[in-house]
Motif scaffolding. Structure first.
Motif, PDB file in Angstrom:
ATOM      1  N   UNK B 322       0.802  -1.232   0.000  1.00  0.00           N
ATOM      2  CA  UNK B 322       0.000   0.000   0.000  1.00  0.00           C
ATOM      3  C   UNK B 322       0.827   1.271   0.000  1.00  0.00           C
ATOM      4  N   UNK B 323       2.094   1.172   0.402  1.00  0.00           N
ATOM      5  CA  UNK B 323       2.934   2.373   0.437  1.00  0.00           C
ATOM      6  C   UNK B 323       3.448   2.774  -0.949  1.00  0.00           C
ATOM      7  N   UNK B 324       3.374   1.846  -1.875  1.00  0.00           N
ATOM      8  CA  UNK B 324       3.861   2.120  -3.235  1.00  0.00           C
ATOM      9  C   UNK B 324       5.292   2.646  -3.209  1.00  0.00           C
ATOM     10  N   UNK B 325       6.160   1.805  -2.614  1.00  0.00           N
ATOM     11  CA  UNK B 325       7.566   2.184  -2.558  1.00  0.00           C
ATOM     12  C   UNK B 325       8.376   1.342  -3.522  1.00  0.00           C
ATOM     13  N   UNK B 326       9.434   1.892  -4.065  1.00  0.00           N
ATOM     14  CA  UNK B 326      10.286   1.136  -4.973  1.00  0.00           C
ATOM     15  C   UNK B 326      11.480   1.955  -5.396  1.00  0.00           C
ATOM     16  N   UNK B 327      12.445   1.285  -6.038  1.00  0.00           N
ATOM     17  CA  UNK B 327      13.544   2.038  -6.638  1.00  0.00           C
ATOM     18  C   UNK B 327      14.043   1.293  -7.865  1.00  0.00           C
ATOM     19  N   UNK B 328      14.792   2.009  -8.691  1.00  0.00           N
ATOM     20  CA  UNK B 328      15.506   1.355  -9.781  1.00  0.00           C
ATOM     21  C   UNK B 328      16.941   1.873  -9.796  1.00  0.00           C
ATOM     22  N   UNK B 329      17.865   0.993 -10.165  1.00  0.00           N
ATOM     23  CA  UNK B 329      19.254   1.397 -10.342  1.00  0.00           C
ATOM     24  C   UNK B 329      19.564   1.297 -11.830  1.00  0.00           C
ATOM     25  N   UNK B 330      20.095   2.380 -12.348  1.00  0.00           N
ATOM     26  CA  UNK B 330      20.301   2.500 -13.792  1.00  0.00           C
ATOM     27  C   UNK B 330      21.802   2.430 -14.084  1.00  0.00           C
ATOM     28  N   UNK B 331      22.187   1.422 -14.845  1.00  0.00           N
ATOM     29  CA  UNK B 331      23.620   1.211 -15.117  1.00  0.00           C
ATOM     30  C   UNK B 331      23.916   1.458 -16.592  1.00  0.00           C
ATOM     31  N   UNK B 332      24.960   2.224 -16.851  1.00  0.00           N
ATOM     32  CA  UNK B 332      25.424   2.471 -18.223  1.00  0.00           C
ATOM     33  C   UNK B 332      24.409   3.158 -19.122  1.00  0.00           C
ATOM     34  N   UNK B 333      23.528   3.948 -18.523  1.00  0.00           N
ATOM     35  CA  UNK B 333      22.587   4.662 -19.380  1.00  0.00           C
ATOM     36  C   UNK B 333      23.287   5.849 -20.015  1.00  0.00           C
ATOM     37  N   UNK B 334      23.041   6.055 -21.299  1.00  0.00           N
ATOM     38  CA  UNK B 334      23.557   7.215 -22.011  1.00  0.00           C
ATOM     39  C   UNK B 334      23.193   8.475 -21.210  1.00  0.00           C
ATOM     40  N   UNK B 335      24.167   9.347 -20.947  1.00  0.00           N
ATOM     41  CA  UNK B 335      23.886  10.522 -20.102  1.00  0.00           C
ATOM     42  C   UNK B 335      22.780  11.425 -20.647  1.00  0.00           C
ATOM     43  N   UNK B 336      22.694  11.541 -21.959  1.00  0.00           N
ATOM     44  CA  UNK B 336      21.625  12.381 -22.512  1.00  0.00           C
ATOM     45  C   UNK B 336      20.266  11.740 -22.269  1.00  0.00           C
ATOM     46  N   UNK B 337      20.232  10.423 -22.383  1.00  0.00           N
ATOM     47  CA  UNK B 337      18.970   9.725 -22.128  1.00  0.00           C
ATOM     48  C   UNK B 337      18.606   9.848 -20.654  1.00  0.00           C
ATOM     49  N   UNK B 338      19.617   9.778 -19.822  1.00  0.00           N
ATOM     50  CA  UNK B 338      19.393   9.922 -18.374  1.00  0.00           C
ATOM     51  C   UNK B 338      18.738  11.278 -18.072  1.00  0.00           C
ATOM     52  N   UNK B 339      19.198  12.301 -18.757  1.00  0.00           N
ATOM     53  CA  UNK B 339      18.605  13.624 -18.573  1.00  0.00           C
ATOM     54  C   UNK B 339      17.143  13.607 -19.001  1.00  0.00           C
ATOM     55  N   UNK B 340      16.866  12.868 -20.053  1.00  0.00           N
ATOM     56  CA  UNK B 340      15.477  12.731 -20.506  1.00  0.00           C
ATOM     57  C   UNK B 340      14.646  11.981 -19.471  1.00  0.00           C
TER      58      UNK B 340
END
Lengths: 522, 500
Positions: B322-340
């Motif tokens: 019910x708390x709707x908690x979560x995370x993601x770890x992003x590895x090797x994502x293109x920096x421009x895409x990361x900004x997006x």
């Protein structure tokens, strides 16, 4: 260039590259990082700005856009001891009351704490009315825990309470709990409804009518969904009111290239703060009925009405008072949130929408769509329950509750007036009355030279202005270009949320800056 | 025929013959294509029956047992005391003065609040989440992965793992026709993936898990699926759920390596759904994070494979759905895409703060030297021990039923047994226009009150049938449930076996 071609280009470059490999500089623009000389092929990334979803690239959200990113950077620099012409950054960019020092409503936090940690039900420091509400909410939760998923539409008793609230607010016009959907903030509901509505291709693509200026969630969602944005301009000369003739104009122009199907209206307005008159709302409903438009009424600021002579009229109420010819036909979705009004509970992501006259089969599709995300956060649902089911006269918490609520709303009203007054003393700034909501959206006159310098930099002139303001005074506002405005006009949006003393300082700094800026560029 | 033009003109004429603006014909066709069996037709039916019982109706049973959804608290699992203490303190900081809250909880709450605007859980956080929580998550990941570095700026808090998964898919879906993004997903899968793919009009590329081999991933099958898909789309991403949902398998390290190597070779973005990472029961199984395995494969892989891993507060031992908690770890994502990505997240402002706080407690739990450790450890072990017990029990009882075959429930929260459905029942289902396992599950529901989800909702090899049930009801209730399933199955077989 296809990925395959890129890789062969990169392969050709490899002999040159290999001599550079120890310097860690990738020559191929899509190469990801260092390469060893072990002859593994150069890799382009799978996900680049060229291969990503093109619609996502079109999305902009100025409220947390470039100027705010710069503000955060400056805050970091200040922390590291870098000297600036100011000691702190004042973030007047976002409608976040608690961040600016507003206190939560005690009763609400008590109930949520009780729901979170029911052992507190034995704690005599908590008032009985808070405990009753907590028990009621928990009884409606799976396993009596707010850790359970709720039904996708939201906790039953909360939806019932929301319906009762709407009915009371609207002078007895019935509200069916089955038409209530709890949402993860109002934004969630708005995006969901827009998703349902977006269809067609080319000339039959869904057109979405939205006020200019608007809250950029709308433009962002429209861009991402690939719908067509149809602008209708609010009338700045008339306190940002809505002109039906302008609605007509924009609709007819839009029909040339898309299929206008929905009309969005924010009342009280964001960023403009205007509170639409009842007549205006009737006219909009009549227009939507005539032109077969689905109405989306964003009413998250419904408790934020400050100006004398202004009153919040819910679209639902007006619709029903117009009689069955309209009330049985017009498809309407109204949105509310826990983030604004007197609660300011942004972080809880609470909200609801009421859907009126939705086709039953479509409603089933809506229910199906929201089920994929399981449910909105239970604490936010609980909080919404308290907003619609707040302490009543005679209950132990009533007095404190009313005191706190009144304090928040009157402070906001005071700051709304103060902001309008001070800004209107500045030559070159013209501020419409802040009738409601949490923002002022003053018009700023920019000297020709400044406009040209901005354009030479490829910047919107009001962005150029706001950036300078930020760098010189530490005040973070959002340029009007982030919300939309008439061509050749410039504005900024600032919140009225900082505490009164800070607000005064801020407004005076703004005044000084504007005068200096005007002088500098004339 | 452009019905919309007709609608409008009818509307303009006299308002009497107006059709609605939003109908099944004008609705977003991608929304129509979405299915989500976990809360689908069978669950709606179960809800109807519950209401019927509430209103005094009679059925061959006195309650509906909802074994359709991975919701532990709904089935009686208790929250972890410490977690709720911290979140309560964050919610109502006046409790900091209360002697009934441990100091360990208070300092965590203070730390979280200090990271919040105006020191309030009611402020929006930064869109990627509260900074100190992101840092705590990175530290947790580093510890879990025995030192493999984790950068907090690669961590994004999300509104449940589902939110993160959808966001990443949104970034990835592009192209048209034969260059349209193909998304490789396991069959059987958790239907968030198929729903998201439908909604975004991406191309679903199925790779079948090997039922005869405990639902293991078969690299040859990945190759087959990929090659077949290349004919009609551009496969760009591979999704893996480990431990698996609905299958419960815990992939071996070798298997994970093979997948990563495959992704590297074929230039695929990897999405690893690891929400059940704390739910591993089989003694010969171990959770291996994709990130760690990638690291151990060496710098060429670790510096290039684009990987996003997902976690949630909803599963594990906390069950805080019910708390709707979560995370993601992003590895090797293109920096421009990361900004997006950051830009995209900013439109929805931020994930719920209470969920972020809950996640912080999960990655920063009581340590052995702290006072609260004892009770915390006890509660955690109790939950996980019960789940392990129920996993074994479920497998055993189901395997004793003629016509049901259940792979070991190595992890997660479900059993996905294979059920034999007699040909006559298959025919009847087809005549009714429904999947055979849906017919089975509906009958099970009507006769016993047990609500499980048909395998067709998750995907399965042609002409095989399954259902997914959770192992979450209490042991007593689970025993009852399994007994009823056994009795039902035997009688179902008899009924449709052709013996009159």
């Amino acid at each position: 260039m296809s990925q395959h071609t890129k890789r062969s280009v990169c392969a050709r470059n490899r002999t040159v590259f290999l001599s550079f490999f120890t310097s860690n500089t990738p020559l191929c623009p899509t190469a990801s990082s260092t390469r060893t000389a072990s002859a593994l092929p150069l890799r382009g990334k799978v996900l680049t700005v060229d291969t990503m979803n093109a619609n996502v690239k079109k999305v902009d959200y100025a409220v947390r856009g470039p100027i705010v990113q710069r503000a955060v950077q400056i805050e970091k620099e200040l922390k590291e001891g870098v000297k600036k012409p100011f000691e702190e950054v004042i973030k007047a960019n976002i409608g976040d009351a608690h961040a600016m020092g507003q206190r939560p409503i005690t009763f609400f936090r008590q109930v949520i704490a009780l729901c979170t940690y029911p052992q507190l039900l034995d704690d005599n420091k908590f008032p009985e009315d808070a405990k009753n509400r907590a028990r009621r909410i928990l009884q409606s939760c799976g396993g009596n825990s707010i850790g359970a998923y709720t039904t996708s539409q939201g906790i039953d008793c909360v939806r019932h309470d929301v319906a009762s609230y709407i009915q009371r607010r609207d002078g007895g016009i019935p509200s069916d709990p089955d038409n209530i959907y709890l949402t993860t903030g109002a934004s969630d509901g708005i995006v969901t409804i827009l998703k349902l509505l977006t269809a067609g291709e080319g000339r039959t693509r869904t057109g979405v009518m939205i006020s200019i200026p608007q809250y950029p969630l709308y433009s962002a969602s429209i861009a991402e969904l690939g719908a067509v944005q149809i602008n209708y301009y609010l009338n700045e000369e008339k306190c940002w009111s809505l002109d039906i003739s302008e609605l007509q104009r924009s609709l007819h122009a839009a029909r040339e290239h898309c299929n206008p199907r929905v009309l969005c209206i924010i009342n009280p307005g964001n960023p403009t703060g205007q509170v639409q008159s009842r007549q205006c709302i009737e006219d909009v409903i009549r227009f939507a009925a005539k032109e077969n438009l689905f109405l989306m009424a964003d009413e998250v600021y419904q408790d934020n009405v400050y100006a004398e002579g202004c009153e919040f009229h819910s679209f639902k109420k007006v619709l029903f008072e117009m009689g069955p010819e309209y009330s049985s036909k017009v498809e309407l979705a109204s949105f509310h949130s826990t983030s604004k009004c007197y609660m300011g509970e942004c972080g809880f992501r609470g909200g609801y929408m009421e859907v009126i006259n939705m086709d039953p089969e479509v409603k089933a599709q809506l229910t199906k769509l929201v089920s994929v995300r399981l449910c909105p956060p239970a604490p936010g649902q609980a909080l919404m329950d308290l907003v619609v089911n707040s302490p009543q006269p005679g209950e132990p918490s009533y007095q404190t509750f009313m005191k706190e609520r009144t304090a928040v709303l009157s402070a906001l009203a005071e700051k709304a007036k103060l902001t309008e007054e001070i800004l209107n003393t500045v030559p070159g700034i013209s501020c419409n009355p802040v009738q409601g909501a949490m923002y002022s959206f003053p018009r700023i006159t920019l000297p020709e030279r400044a406009i040209n310098e901005a354009k030479a930099k490829g910047q919107a002139p009001d962005m150029f202005y706001c950036m300078k303001l930020l760098e010189e005074s530490g005040i973070c506002l959002v340029p009007g270009s982030g919300f939309g405005q008439r061509e050749g006009t410039y504005h900024f949006r600032m919140t009225i949320l900082p505490p009164t003393d800070k607000l005064k300082i801020m407004l005076n700094k703004l005044k000084e800056f504007h005068q200096k800026f005007t002088q500098q560029y004339s | 025929k452009d019905s919309r033009v007709d609608d409008t003109s009818a509307g303009r004429l006299d308002g009497k013959m107006r059709e609605k603006t939003l109908t099944m014909d004008t609705l977003n066709p991608q929304v129509k294509a979405v299915e989500y069996a976990v809360r689908g037709p069978i669950v709606l039916k179960a809800g109807e029956i519950e209401r019927y019982l509430e209103e005094g109706g009679t059925k061959p049973f006195s309650e509906v047992i909802k074994a359709n959804i991975g919701d532990a608290h709904a089935m009686g699992q208790q929250p972890i005391t410490f977690l709720r203490q911290v979140v309560a303190l964050c919610t109502f900081p006046e409790l900091m003065d209360s002697p009934s809250f441990p100091e360990d909880a208070k300092w965590r709450a203070r730390r979280i609040l200090q990271g919040c605007g105006g020191h309030s859980l009611g402020s929006y956080s930064a869109s990627p989440g509260v900074e100190c929580i992101r840092k705590d998550i990175a530290a947790y990941i580093e510890q879990r992965d025995e030192g493999v570095p984790s950068d907090w700026e690669n961590i994004y808090l999300t509104t449940g793992a589902s939110d993160g998964i959808m966001t990443i898919l949104r970034l990835l879906v592009s192209g048209k026709d034969s260059s349209r993004t193909g998304v490789m997903i396991p069959i059987p899968q958790y239907p968030l993936y198929s729903a998201a793919i439908s909604e975004m009009d991406a191309v679903q590329v199925n790779y079948y898990l090997d039922e005869d081999n405990c639902w293991a991933l078969d690299i040859n099958e990945l190759h087959r699926a990929y090659q077949a898909a290349k004919q009609h789309c551009q496969p760009r991403v591979i999704c893996i759920i480990n431990p698996g949902n609905p299958t419960g398998q815990v992939q071996s390290k070798k298997c994970i390596e093979e997948v990563l190597h495959f992704a590297y070779e074929e230039n695929l973005f990897v999405m690893s759904d690891e929400v059940y990472q704390d739910n591993v029961y089989a003694p010969d199984c171990q959770f291996h994070s994709f990130k760690k395995v990638l690291y151990e494969m060496g710098p060429e892989y670790f510096s290039s494979v684009e990987l996003v891993s997902f976690h949630s507060t909803s599963k594990g031992y906390t069950g805080e759905c019910g708390f709707r908690g979560g995370y993601m770890e992003v590895i090797n994502m293109d920096p421009e895409v990361k900004a997006q990505l950051v830009k995209l997240l900013s439109v929805r402002l931020c994930p719920p703060l209470a969920g972020q706080a809950a996640m912080d407690v999960i990655v920063n739990p009581p340590q052995p030297e702290e006072h609260t450790f004892k009770q915390f450890h006890q509660e955690k072990s109790s939950v996980l021990g019960a789940l392990a017990e129920k996993a074994k029990l479920t497998e055993q009882i189901l395997n004793a039923v003629p016509g049901i075959k259940c792979n070991p429930v190595q992890g997660a929260m479900y059993a996905f047994p294979r059920i034999f459905i007699p040909p006559k029942a298959v025919e009847e289902a087809k005549a009714l226009g429904m999947q055979p396992d849906m017919l089975y599950c509906l009958r099970l529901l009507e006769e016993t009150g047990i609500c499980v989800v048909p395998g067709s909702g998750f995907g399965q090899k042609d002409r095989t049938y399954h259902f997914r049930m959770t192992i979450l009801p209490s042991i007593e209730k689970l025993n009852v449930l399994l007994g009823k399933v056994r009795d039902f199955h035997i009688s179902f077989l008899k009924e449709y076996s052709g013996l009159e």
